[in-house]
Scaffold this motif. Structure first.
Motif, PDB file in Angstrom:
ATOM      1  N   ILE A 189       0.835  -1.201   0.000  1.00  0.00           N
ATOM      2  CA  ILE A 189       0.000   0.000   0.000  1.00  0.00           C
ATOM      3  C   ILE A 189       0.873   1.256   0.000  1.00  0.00           C
ATOM      4  O   ILE A 189       1.695   1.459   0.898  1.00  0.00           O
ATOM      5  CB  ILE A 189      -0.931   0.031   1.227  1.00  0.00           C
ATOM      6  CG1 ILE A 189      -1.858  -1.183   1.228  1.00  0.00           C
ATOM      7  CG2 ILE A 189      -1.731   1.327   1.270  1.00  0.00           C
ATOM      8  CD1 ILE A 189      -2.642  -1.348   2.514  1.00  0.00           C
ATOM      9  N   VAL A 190       0.674   2.100  -1.010  1.00  0.00           N
ATOM     10  CA  VAL A 190       1.357   3.399  -1.038  1.00  0.00           C
ATOM     11  C   VAL A 190       0.562   4.343  -0.139  1.00  0.00           C
ATOM     12  O   VAL A 190      -0.631   4.527  -0.317  1.00  0.00           O
ATOM     13  CB  VAL A 190       1.424   3.958  -2.480  1.00  0.00           C
ATOM     14  CG1 VAL A 190       1.992   5.374  -2.472  1.00  0.00           C
ATOM     15  CG2 VAL A 190       2.247   3.049  -3.372  1.00  0.00           C
ATOM     16  N   TRP A 191       1.242   4.938   0.817  1.00  0.00           N
ATOM     17  CA  TRP A 191       0.542   5.847   1.734  1.00  0.00           C
ATOM     18  C   TRP A 191       1.092   7.275   1.670  1.00  0.00           C
ATOM     19  O   TRP A 191       0.453   8.200   2.148  1.00  0.00           O
ATOM     20  CB  TRP A 191       0.554   5.295   3.164  1.00  0.00           C
ATOM     21  CG  TRP A 191       1.910   5.163   3.775  1.00  0.00           C
ATOM     22  CD1 TRP A 191       2.830   4.176   3.582  1.00  0.00           C
ATOM     23  CD2 TRP A 191       2.513   6.072   4.687  1.00  0.00           C
ATOM     24  NE1 TRP A 191       3.962   4.414   4.307  1.00  0.00           N
ATOM     25  CE2 TRP A 191       3.797   5.571   5.007  1.00  0.00           C
ATOM     26  CE3 TRP A 191       2.097   7.261   5.270  1.00  0.00           C
ATOM     27  CZ2 TRP A 191       4.654   6.212   5.878  1.00  0.00           C
ATOM     28  CZ3 TRP A 191       2.953   7.903   6.138  1.00  0.00           C
ATOM     29  CH2 TRP A 191       4.213   7.378   6.437  1.00  0.00           C
ATOM     30  N   LEU A 192       2.244   7.470   1.035  1.00  0.00           N
ATOM     31  CA  LEU A 192       2.805   8.798   0.774  1.00  0.00           C
ATOM     32  C   LEU A 192       3.448   8.758  -0.605  1.00  0.00           C
ATOM     33  O   LEU A 192       4.084   7.760  -0.953  1.00  0.00           O
ATOM     34  CB  LEU A 192       3.922   9.160   1.756  1.00  0.00           C
ATOM     35  CG  LEU A 192       3.624   9.560   3.171  1.00  0.00           C
ATOM     36  CD1 LEU A 192       4.933   9.848   3.905  1.00  0.00           C
ATOM     37  CD2 LEU A 192       2.720  10.762   3.235  1.00  0.00           C
ATOM     38  N   ALA A 193       3.310   9.826  -1.359  1.00  0.00           N
ATOM     39  CA  ALA A 193       3.973   9.908  -2.660  1.00  0.00           C
ATOM     40  C   ALA A 193       4.254  11.365  -2.981  1.00  0.00           C
ATOM     41  O   ALA A 193       3.445  12.243  -2.674  1.00  0.00           O
ATOM     42  CB  ALA A 193       3.099   9.289  -3.747  1.00  0.00           C
ATOM     43  N   PHE A 194       5.376  11.612  -3.607  1.00  0.00           N
ATOM     44  CA  PHE A 194       5.779  12.976  -3.945  1.00  0.00           C
ATOM     45  C   PHE A 194       5.628  13.237  -5.430  1.00  0.00           C
ATOM     46  O   PHE A 194       5.828  12.351  -6.253  1.00  0.00           O
ATOM     47  CB  PHE A 194       7.232  13.211  -3.527  1.00  0.00           C
ATOM     48  CG  PHE A 194       7.400  13.214  -2.040  1.00  0.00           C
ATOM     49  CD1 PHE A 194       7.293  14.385  -1.319  1.00  0.00           C
ATOM     50  CD2 PHE A 194       7.621  12.035  -1.356  1.00  0.00           C
ATOM     51  CE1 PHE A 194       7.409  14.391   0.053  1.00  0.00           C
ATOM     52  CE2 PHE A 194       7.741  12.025   0.024  1.00  0.00           C
ATOM     53  CZ  PHE A 194       7.631  13.208   0.726  1.00  0.00           C
ATOM     54  N   SER A 195       5.297  14.477  -5.762  1.00  0.00           N
ATOM     55  CA  SER A 195       5.275  14.887  -7.164  1.00  0.00           C
ATOM     56  C   SER A 195       6.706  14.810  -7.702  1.00  0.00           C
ATOM     57  O   SER A 195       7.669  14.788  -6.932  1.00  0.00           O
ATOM     58  CB  SER A 195       4.723  16.306  -7.296  1.00  0.00           C
ATOM     59  OG  SER A 195       5.540  17.226  -6.583  1.00  0.00           O
ATOM     60  N   ALA A 196       6.835  14.779  -9.010  1.00  0.00           N
ATOM     61  CA  ALA A 196       8.159  14.672  -9.630  1.00  0.00           C
ATOM     62  C   ALA A 196       9.083  15.803  -9.195  1.00  0.00           C
ATOM     63  O   ALA A 196      10.285  15.594  -8.994  1.00  0.00           O
ATOM     64  CB  ALA A 196       8.021  14.638 -11.146  1.00  0.00           C
ATOM     65  N   ASP A 197       8.539  17.001  -8.997  1.00  0.00           N
ATOM     66  CA  ASP A 197       9.360  18.134  -8.574  1.00  0.00           C
ATOM     67  C   ASP A 197       9.459  18.267  -7.050  1.00  0.00           C
ATOM     68  O   ASP A 197      10.065  19.207  -6.531  1.00  0.00           O
ATOM     69  CB  ASP A 197       8.857  19.437  -9.183  1.00  0.00           C
ATOM     70  CG  ASP A 197       7.458  19.824  -8.721  1.00  0.00           C
ATOM     71  OD1 ASP A 197       6.860  19.103  -7.886  1.00  0.00           O
ATOM     72  OD2 ASP A 197       6.949  20.847  -9.219  1.00  0.00           O
ATOM     73  N   GLU A 198       8.837  17.332  -6.330  1.00  0.00           N
ATOM     74  CA  GLU A 198       8.873  17.253  -4.865  1.00  0.00           C
ATOM     75  C   GLU A 198       8.306  18.485  -4.167  1.00  0.00           C
ATOM     76  O   GLU A 198       8.672  18.810  -3.046  1.00  0.00           O
ATOM     77  CB  GLU A 198      10.298  16.958  -4.376  1.00  0.00           C
ATOM     78  CG  GLU A 198      10.814  15.625  -4.874  1.00  0.00           C
ATOM     79  CD  GLU A 198      12.240  15.318  -4.485  1.00  0.00           C
ATOM     80  OE1 GLU A 198      12.892  16.144  -3.798  1.00  0.00           O
ATOM     81  OE2 GLU A 198      12.724  14.247  -4.872  1.00  0.00           O
ATOM     82  N   THR A 199       7.367  19.167  -4.812  1.00  0.00           N
ATOM     83  CA  THR A 199       6.709  20.324  -4.199  1.00  0.00           C
ATOM     84  C   THR A 199       5.370  19.953  -3.589  1.00  0.00           C
ATOM     85  O   THR A 199       4.817  20.725  -2.799  1.00  0.00           O
ATOM     86  CB  THR A 199       6.486  21.453  -5.225  1.00  0.00           C
ATOM     87  OG1 THR A 199       5.638  20.967  -6.256  1.00  0.00           O
ATOM     88  CG2 THR A 199       7.806  21.952  -5.785  1.00  0.00           C
TER      89      THR A 199
END
Length: 114
Positions: A34-44
Motif C-alpha cells: 500500500i502506497v501511503w505517501l507519494a511525492f510529485s516529480a518536482d517534490e513540491t
C-alpha cells in the motif's frame, strides 16, 4: 521555509512497516504493497492516505494548502498537500495520520496512536 522531502523522510522512515521506494523516478512510501505517501516529480507536493469521505471538506477548508488528487486517483483514499504551505509540525501530523490509516490498529496503538 518549506517542508522538504528530507523532512518527511525523517518522520516516515521511523514508522514501523514503512519503507521507501522509487517508482518512475518518484519517491513513495509503502506499508506492505500500500502506497501511503507519494511525492510529485518536482517534490513540491505530497499525496497521502486520507479518507475519501472527508477529502472535500479538507480541500474546501484550506484550498491554498490542500488539493484534490488527479482524476485517476479519486477512487482512492488520497489527497494532496503543497509542501511550501505547511510547517514541520503540521507535516509530522499529516504523515503520522496517513500512516495510521494503512497499518493494523495494533501497530498504530503500539506507536502511541489513539
Amino acid at each position: 521555509m518549506p517542508v522538504t522531502i528530507e523532512d518527511v523522510r525523517r518522520v516516515a522512515e521511523q514508522l514501523p512497516r514503512s519503507y521507501e521506494v522509487l517508482v518512475r523516478d518518484r519517491v513513495k512510501f509503502r506499508v506492505g504493497k500500500i502506497v501511503w505517501l507519494a511525492f510529485s516529480a518536482d517534490e513540491t507536493q505530497m499525496g497521502f492516505a486520507f479518507p475519501k469521505d472527508e477529502r472535500d471538506v479538507l480541500v474546501a477548508s484550506e484550498p491554498d494548502v490542500f488539493l484534490m488528487p488527479r482524476p485517476s486517483d479519486l477512487r482512492f483514499n488520497w489527497v494532496e498537500v503543497r509542501l511550501d504551505a505547511i510547517d514541520v509540525p503540521r507535516m509530522r501530523e499529516i504523515v503520522i495520520d496517513a500512516w495510521r490509516l494503512v497499518v493494523p490498529k495494533s501497530v498504530a496503538l503500539a506507536q502511541g496512536g489513539d
